[in-house]
Design an enzyme around this catalytic site. Sequence first.
Site, mmCIF file in Angstrom:
data_model
loop_
_atom_site.group_PDB
_atom_site.id
_atom_site.type_symbol
_atom_site.label_atom_id
_atom_site.label_comp_id
_atom_site.label_asym_id
_atom_site.label_seq_id
_atom_site.Cartn_x
_atom_site.Cartn_y
_atom_site.Cartn_z
ATOM 1 N N CYS A 230 0.843 -1.202 0.000
ATOM 2 C CA CYS A 230 0.000 0.000 0.000
ATOM 3 C C CYS A 230 0.876 1.249 0.000
ATOM 4 C CB CYS A 230 -0.911 0.013 1.237
ATOM 5 S SG CYS A 230 -2.105 -1.322 1.284
ATOM 6 N N GLU B 87 -0.305 3.775 -13.216
ATOM 7 C CA GLU B 87 -1.633 4.110 -12.690
ATOM 8 C C GLU B 87 -2.260 5.210 -13.541
ATOM 9 O OE1 GLU B 87 -1.551 4.994 -8.521
ATOM 10 O OE2 GLU B 87 -0.713 3.053 -7.962
ATOM 11 N N HIS C 29 -5.632 2.447 -5.392
ATOM 12 C CA HIS C 29 -4.853 3.439 -4.645
ATOM 13 C C HIS C 29 -5.733 4.119 -3.593
ATOM 14 C CE1 HIS C 29 -0.950 5.940 -5.084
ATOM 15 N NE2 HIS C 29 -1.364 5.957 -3.825
ATOM 16 N N LEU C 30 -6.272 3.284 -2.684
ATOM 17 C CA LEU C 30 -7.193 3.772 -1.659
ATOM 18 C C LEU C 30 -6.531 3.989 -0.310
ATOM 19 C CD1 LEU C 30 -10.311 1.479 -2.295
ATOM 20 C CD2 LEU C 30 -9.884 3.782 -3.155
ATOM 21 N N GLY C 31 -5.197 3.848 -0.232
ATOM 22 C CA GLY C 31 -4.518 3.904 1.060
ATOM 23 C C GLY C 31 -4.867 5.120 1.893
#
Length: 527
Positions: free
Chosen positions: A231, A262, A280-282
């Site tokens: 992550c 990305e 890419h939700l970190g």
Amino acid sequence: MTKPKVLISDKMDPNAARIFQENGCDVDVKTGMTPDELKAVIGQYDGLAIRSSTKVTADILDAAPNLKVIGRAGIGVDNVDIPAASARGVVVMNTPFGNSITTAEHAIAMIFALARQIPEADASTQAGKWEKNRFMGVEVTGKTLGLIGAGNIGAIVASRALGLRMKVVAYDPFLTPDRAVELGVEKVDLETLLQRADFITLHTPLTDETRNILSRERLEKTKKGVRIVNCARGGLIDEAALKDLLDSGHIAGAALDVFVEEPAKASPLFGTPGFICTPHLGASTTEAQVNVALQVAEQMADYLTTGGVTNALNMPSLSAEEAPRLKPYMALAQQLGSLVGQLAHGDLPSVSVETEGAAAQLNQKPIVGAVLAGLMQRFSQSVNMVNAPFLARERGIEVREIRNEREGTYSTLVRVTVATSQGDRSVAGTLFGHGGPRLVEIFGIGIEAELEAHMLYIVNEDAPGFIGRIGSLLGEAGINIGTFHLGRRTAGGEAVLLLSVDQPITPDLVAKAQGLQGVKVVTPLSF
């Protein structure tokens, strides 16, 4: 007086615009622009507030003559060309701690998702199946978690994992034994981590040293059945090798929140058994988005209205009152720290910052902070004057300040000394009348030079013909020499050559220079 004008080009909490306005800035919110659209309008603005979508390239910066500061609401600044921004005098800020908890929690969630095959089981059940025997998971209790990177986010992950009764081993070159004890983790080398870890999670920036840190060779050395979580940043893992080892069954599962390319819309990993991913939700929680948006707005507004600098990646932080006097000294200090950091290899257990004359009468903290920021730049893109002292303490580096108000050879002097396995290594510099930093001593040898973007440091035997040989070598390679500085201990003894060039020196050219008669050390430098 005209108000500073700020552009918010990525989606962020609406309160950010309010903060700018309350602090004396005009603000426009224009999200979703193409690079050409951004290039067409960026020249109107003093500040640019972004998240991860906007790419601030050299081309964009060329079209931004009025731009003074870029603020990244978040940690990573892969989407900003920091060297190009620095060359144009644009400060780059981030918010390094605003989404740490959110990112750490996402990594822990990924560990559970892998351990219990939650995404696959959910899809199967919602498809009307009841495959209870298909989804046999594993407990995390008692398993060994391998942390690659034990900084702020890694430390939070370690704390949560220990609460789950996992064992935690950590690989981080900067993790000191005392800090490892404080975190409750076992410090190990990377090879040991790969052999012992049941789960591996990465928490390190993407640098030349960390790119593909989990290469094919290292992935093949992992424990059979390992589960891997990333992550942090795309590019830390060889994605092709990861797919192959998932297909072979050597790696039981992998969870990626980040990819080399990305947005990742066609990755070969998609559909691979045991693979799960998120876009890419970190940092994507309500709390984190509010925190980083407010922080970046406050930092940028402070800089644009008072000159205060906080969490800057390419210049030391300082208050608006101290800025005029301290700025030239901090530029000198950061260059000296960077220089000794590039030349002194291995562990650095201590650093000493000594000031003489006029420099000794100033606030030493910003000067020391600038030295540390320069010294540790090779290790992390996120180092700045604010967090550099903390990072030095965390890594066990002893920092000493020495103040001599008497004048020596120069009316003002800053000296930086580091302890190495080969003994102390010291560099010193001064400010000339126009306020420009000037190197005056390197490892005990007097030499006067301005430190420029690309340089070459050579230690050689003081003998006739050497200057001609190095000049011919560079000329044949098409490298133009800007400045040429010489120093030596004694006639016929050890000599130092420091020259600036118009482009970076390639490894191949370094090897050729190392092969010249009488050469002892060749090191390319960048500032």
